[in-house]
Design a protein around this motif. Structure first.
Motif, mmCIF file in Angstrom:
data_model
loop_
_atom_site.group_PDB
_atom_site.id
_atom_site.type_symbol
_atom_site.label_atom_id
_atom_site.label_comp_id
_atom_site.label_asym_id
_atom_site.label_seq_id
_atom_site.Cartn_x
_atom_site.Cartn_y
_atom_site.Cartn_z
ATOM 1 N N ALA A 276 0.833 -1.206 0.000
ATOM 2 C CA ALA A 276 0.000 0.000 0.000
ATOM 3 C C ALA A 276 0.871 1.262 0.000
ATOM 4 N N ALA A 277 1.901 1.269 0.836
ATOM 5 C CA ALA A 277 2.794 2.436 0.874
ATOM 6 C C ALA A 277 3.493 2.611 -0.478
ATOM 7 N N ALA A 278 3.912 1.509 -1.072
ATOM 8 C CA ALA A 278 4.607 1.574 -2.361
ATOM 9 C C ALA A 278 3.686 2.055 -3.476
ATOM 10 N N VAL A 279 2.446 1.581 -3.495
ATOM 11 C CA VAL A 279 1.539 1.969 -4.580
ATOM 12 C C VAL A 279 1.179 3.456 -4.470
ATOM 13 N N ALA A 280 1.042 3.976 -3.249
ATOM 14 C CA ALA A 280 0.770 5.410 -3.088
ATOM 15 C C ALA A 280 1.977 6.235 -3.553
ATOM 16 N N PHE A 281 3.172 5.814 -3.153
ATOM 17 C CA PHE A 281 4.406 6.489 -3.560
ATOM 18 C C PHE A 281 4.541 6.465 -5.079
ATOM 19 N N GLU A 282 4.295 5.316 -5.689
ATOM 20 C CA GLU A 282 4.436 5.180 -7.137
ATOM 21 C C GLU A 282 3.392 5.989 -7.898
ATOM 22 N N LEU A 283 2.158 6.054 -7.385
ATOM 23 C CA LEU A 283 1.122 6.836 -8.062
ATOM 24 C C LEU A 283 1.509 8.304 -8.108
ATOM 25 N N VAL A 284 1.949 8.842 -6.979
ATOM 26 C CA VAL A 284 2.348 10.255 -6.947
ATOM 27 C C VAL A 284 3.548 10.478 -7.867
ATOM 28 N N GLY A 285 4.486 9.536 -7.890
ATOM 29 C CA GLY A 285 5.629 9.645 -8.803
ATOM 30 C C GLY A 285 5.207 9.605 -10.255
ATOM 31 N N THR A 286 4.228 8.766 -10.567
ATOM 32 C CA THR A 286 3.715 8.683 -11.936
ATOM 33 C C THR A 286 3.063 9.997 -12.349
ATOM 34 N N ILE A 287 2.341 10.619 -11.433
ATOM 35 C CA ILE A 287 1.708 11.908 -11.729
ATOM 36 C C ILE A 287 2.775 12.991 -11.911
ATOM 37 N N LEU A 288 3.865 12.883 -11.152
ATOM 38 C CA LEU A 288 4.944 13.876 -11.236
ATOM 39 C C LEU A 288 5.856 13.694 -12.451
ATOM 40 N N ASP A 289 5.884 12.524 -13.044
ATOM 41 C CA ASP A 289 6.816 12.238 -14.140
ATOM 42 C C ASP A 289 6.837 13.291 -15.252
ATOM 43 N N PRO A 290 5.704 13.721 -15.801
ATOM 44 C CA PRO A 290 5.775 14.738 -16.872
ATOM 45 C C PRO A 290 6.396 16.053 -16.403
ATOM 46 N N TRP A 291 6.109 16.440 -15.169
ATOM 47 C CA TRP A 291 6.683 17.684 -14.635
ATOM 48 C C TRP A 291 8.189 17.528 -14.467
ATOM 49 N N TRP A 292 8.626 16.380 -13.923
ATOM 50 C CA TRP A 292 10.063 16.139 -13.775
ATOM 51 C C TRP A 292 10.755 16.149 -15.127
ATOM 52 N N ALA A 293 10.147 15.555 -16.135
ATOM 53 C CA ALA A 293 10.740 15.535 -17.482
ATOM 54 C C ALA A 293 10.877 16.960 -18.020
ATOM 55 N N ALA A 294 9.854 17.779 -17.816
ATOM 56 C CA ALA A 294 9.916 19.173 -18.268
ATOM 57 C C ALA A 294 11.013 19.933 -17.526
ATOM 58 N N GLN A 295 11.182 19.677 -16.244
ATOM 59 C CA GLN A 295 12.224 20.345 -15.462
ATOM 60 C C GLN A 295 13.622 19.933 -15.936
ATOM 61 N N ARG A 296 13.790 18.636 -16.230
ATOM 62 C CA ARG A 296 15.081 18.169 -16.747
ATOM 63 C C ARG A 296 15.384 18.816 -18.096
ATOM 64 N N ALA A 297 14.379 18.911 -18.961
ATOM 65 C CA ALA A 297 14.570 19.526 -20.279
ATOM 66 C C ALA A 297 14.912 21.011 -20.127
ATOM 67 N N ARG A 298 14.241 21.691 -19.208
ATOM 68 C CA ARG A 298 14.509 23.108 -18.969
ATOM 69 C C ARG A 298 15.937 23.312 -18.468
ATOM 70 N N ARG A 299 16.363 22.454 -17.510
ATOM 71 C CA ARG A 299 17.727 22.572 -16.986
ATOM 72 C C ARG A 299 18.763 22.272 -18.065
ATOM 73 N N ALA A 300 18.496 21.272 -18.895
ATOM 74 C CA ALA A 300 19.429 20.928 -19.970
ATOM 75 C C ALA A 300 19.535 22.070 -20.969
ATOM 76 N N ALA A 301 18.405 22.675 -21.309
ATOM 77 C CA ALA A 301 18.427 23.802 -22.249
ATOM 78 C C ALA A 301 19.181 24.984 -21.647
ATOM 79 N N THR A 302 18.967 25.247 -20.373
ATOM 80 C CA THR A 302 19.675 26.336 -19.696
ATOM 81 C C THR A 302 21.168 26.063 -19.680
ATOM 82 N N TRP A 303 21.542 24.830 -19.395
ATOM 83 C CA TRP A 303 22.953 24.469 -19.368
ATOM 84 C C TRP A 303 23.586 24.642 -20.746
ATOM 85 N N ARG A 304 22.893 24.184 -21.783
ATOM 86 C CA ARG A 304 23.433 24.323 -23.139
ATOM 87 C C ARG A 304 23.617 25.787 -23.502
ATOM 88 N N THR A 305 22.643 26.616 -23.184
ATOM 89 C CA THR A 305 22.736 28.041 -23.481
ATOM 90 C C THR A 305 23.893 28.673 -22.717
#
Length: 153
Positions: A110-139
């Motif tokens: 139960a603890a794992a499934v709750a943790f994983e669900l929130v992580g799954t919801i966060l995945d697109p935001w984390w991906a956008a943050q990684r892309a933003r940081r990578a673009a900033t670094w390249r610039t």
């Protein structure tokens, strides 16, 4: 949840995103999806702590563990009774209370499934943050290379 024969610990079955949602009411998932990313990250951290707290309850070296009986729980899908009640706010205390009232066999799942669900919801935001940081670094790297060349002349 099951104990491994080799004494290396306890394990929880991994569920994909669709299976994770089966254990949550639709209004809970909708409320989680509407939270700001920073609040979701804080909830994700709280759920990681909950999972760690649950793991401490288990002793894989306990001599009373019947490994023959444990084999029947290997990769078993958690029962529907493990489902979380509908929650639309104060997620961390509600999820913690629900996990603590479950049978010890299903607390880790139960603890794992709750943790994983929130992580799954966060995945697109984390991906956008990684892309933003990578673009900033390249610039920034391009600017630094350009200014160094200018200084050498």
């Amino acid at each position: 949840m099951w104990f491994e024969r080799d004494g290396l610990g306890v394990h929880s079955v991994g569920l994909d995103a669709r299976e994770q949602r089966r254990y949550f009411a639709p209004e809970t998932v909708t409320a989680l999806e509407s939270l700001p990313p920073r609040e979701l990250e804080a909830l994700h951290d709280a759920l990681a702590e909950l999972e760690a707290d649950v793991l401490v309850e288990y002793d894989p070296d306990d001599a009373a563990i019947d490994h023959a009986a444990e084999d029947r729980w290997r990769a078993a899908t958690p029962p529907a009774e493990m489902a979380f009640p509908a929650v639309t706010d104060d997620f961390a205390p509600a999820f913690t209370a629900h996990v603590q009232q479950l049978d010890p066999r299903w607390r880790l799942d139960a603890a794992a499934v709750a943790f994983e669900l929130v992580g799954t919801i966060l995945d697109p935001w984390w991906a956008a943050q990684r892309a933003r940081r990578a673009a900033t670094w390249r610039t920034t790297a391009r600017r630094r290379r350009g200014t160094r060349r200018a200084r050498r002349r």
